[in-house]
Each structure stands twice: as C-alpha cells, then as structure tokens.
Write a protein that holds these residues in place. Structure first.
Motif, PDB file in Angstrom:
ATOM      1  N   THR A 173       0.881  -1.077   0.125  1.00 16.63           N
ATOM      2  CA  THR A 173       0.013  -0.147   0.013  1.00 16.63           C
ATOM      3  C   THR A 173       0.807   1.166   0.036  1.00 16.63           C
ATOM      4  N   THR A 174       2.107   1.294  -0.315  1.00 16.13           N
ATOM      5  CA  THR A 174       3.050   2.306  -0.245  1.00 16.13           C
ATOM      6  C   THR A 174       3.864   2.567  -1.117  1.00 16.13           C
ATOM      7  N   LEU A 175       3.879   3.517  -2.012  1.00 14.74           N
ATOM      8  CA  LEU A 175       4.615   3.535  -3.261  1.00 14.74           C
ATOM      9  C   LEU A 175       5.678   4.825  -2.920  1.00 14.74           C
ATOM     10  N   VAL A 176       6.770   4.572  -3.224  1.00  9.50           N
ATOM     11  CA  VAL A 176       7.911   5.791  -3.086  1.00  9.50           C
ATOM     12  C   VAL A 176       7.876   6.589  -4.466  1.00  9.50           C
ATOM     13  N   VAL A 177       7.945   7.630  -4.706  1.00 11.96           N
ATOM     14  CA  VAL A 177       8.149   8.298  -5.929  1.00 11.96           C
ATOM     15  C   VAL A 177       9.030   9.311  -5.680  1.00 11.96           C
ATOM     16  N   ARG A 178      10.049   9.489  -6.678  1.00 12.47           N
ATOM     17  CA  ARG A 178      10.835  10.565  -6.712  1.00 12.47           C
ATOM     18  C   ARG A 178      10.389  11.818  -7.274  1.00 12.47           C
ATOM     19  N   VAL A 179      10.494  12.919  -6.757  1.00 10.82           N
ATOM     20  CA  VAL A 179      10.026  14.031  -7.140  1.00 10.82           C
ATOM     21  C   VAL A 179      10.795  15.138  -6.873  1.00 10.82           C
ATOM     22  N   PRO A 180      10.820  16.082  -7.697  1.00  8.20           N
ATOM     23  CA  PRO A 180      11.689  17.463  -7.353  1.00  8.20           C
ATOM     24  C   PRO A 180      10.957  18.086  -6.013  1.00  8.20           C
ATOM     25  N   LEU A 181      12.010  18.442  -5.116  1.00  7.48           N
ATOM     26  CA  LEU A 181      11.775  19.188  -3.908  1.00  7.48           C
ATOM     27  C   LEU A 181      10.764  20.236  -4.240  1.00  7.48           C
ATOM     28  N   THR A 182      11.138  21.040  -5.297  1.00  3.47           N
ATOM     29  CA  THR A 182      10.356  22.144  -5.687  1.00  3.47           C
ATOM     30  C   THR A 182       9.028  21.850  -5.839  1.00  3.47           C
ATOM     31  N   GLU A 183       8.585  20.583  -6.075  1.00  3.60           N
ATOM     32  CA  GLU A 183       7.066  20.008  -6.355  1.00  3.60           C
ATOM     33  C   GLU A 183       6.590  19.403  -5.199  1.00  3.60           C
ATOM     34  N   ARG A 184       7.446  18.918  -4.343  1.00  2.00           N
ATOM     35  CA  ARG A 184       6.923  18.090  -3.298  1.00  2.00           C
ATOM     36  C   ARG A 184       6.021  18.627  -2.423  1.00  2.00           C
TER      37      ARG A 184
END
Length: 101
Positions: free
Chosen positions: A41-52
């Motif tokens: 039930t947990t997904l880790v997604v790599r996103v820019p800190l500016t969008e997080r």
C-alpha cells in the motif's frame, strides 16, 4: 489505487521500464528511479523538492514524507487512500525529473 494501476500508468510514459521483483517492482526511465513499491500500500516516488510541498499541501491524505526522506527527492504515496489523479501527476513529475533529455 492499486499497484497494477500505478504500473500501467508508469509504463505508459515514454521509456519507462519495470524492474525489481513481483512484490517490490520499480519503474525506471534511463535507468533512473521514477517510483517503487515499498509495500502493498506504499509507493515511493522521486519528485523534485520544488514540487513536493505542493503535492503535500494539495493532497495530504495521498502523500507524506517520513523523517528519513526529508532531505531526499522522494515522497510516499498511500495507495489505499490515494487520489488517482494526484498519483498520476506525481508519476509524471518523477518521469520528467528523472529522464535524460
């Protein structure tokens, strides 16, 4: 949202390939992590800190950042209560962030 739905959307993005195991799949573009399933039930997604921060503010039930991830370009997605459109948006942000133009 289910892991299968996550995989289908991730794999619809140009150049994304599935790697990992059946229980812990990951999706990569140009051999760089887009997202990986941490548990069912947990997904880790790599996103820019500016969008997080925007993701967290707009969808606090969908996304979270545990202390161990605070300094990383990552966000957790809680699939059992996730807004599917928000998850697709996060995957697209990650895909764009990680691909080599």
């Amino acid at each position: 949202m289910t892991p299968g739905e996550v995989g289908a959307h991730a794999e619809s993005l140009a150049g994304v390939k599935r790697k990992g195991t059946t229980t812990r799949p990951g999706w990569y573009v140009d051999d760089r992590l887009v997202a990986r399933l941490a548990d069912p039930t947990t997904l880790v997604v790599r996103v820019p800190l500016t969008e997080r921060e925007a993701l967290l503010e707009a969808h606090p039930r969908t996304f979270g950042v545990p202390p161990r991830m605070e300094s990383h370009h990552k966000v957790e997605v809680y699939l059992d209560r996730a807004d599917p459109a928000a998850v697709r948006r996060a995957l697209e942000l990650a895909w764009n962030f990680q691909r080599r133009s």
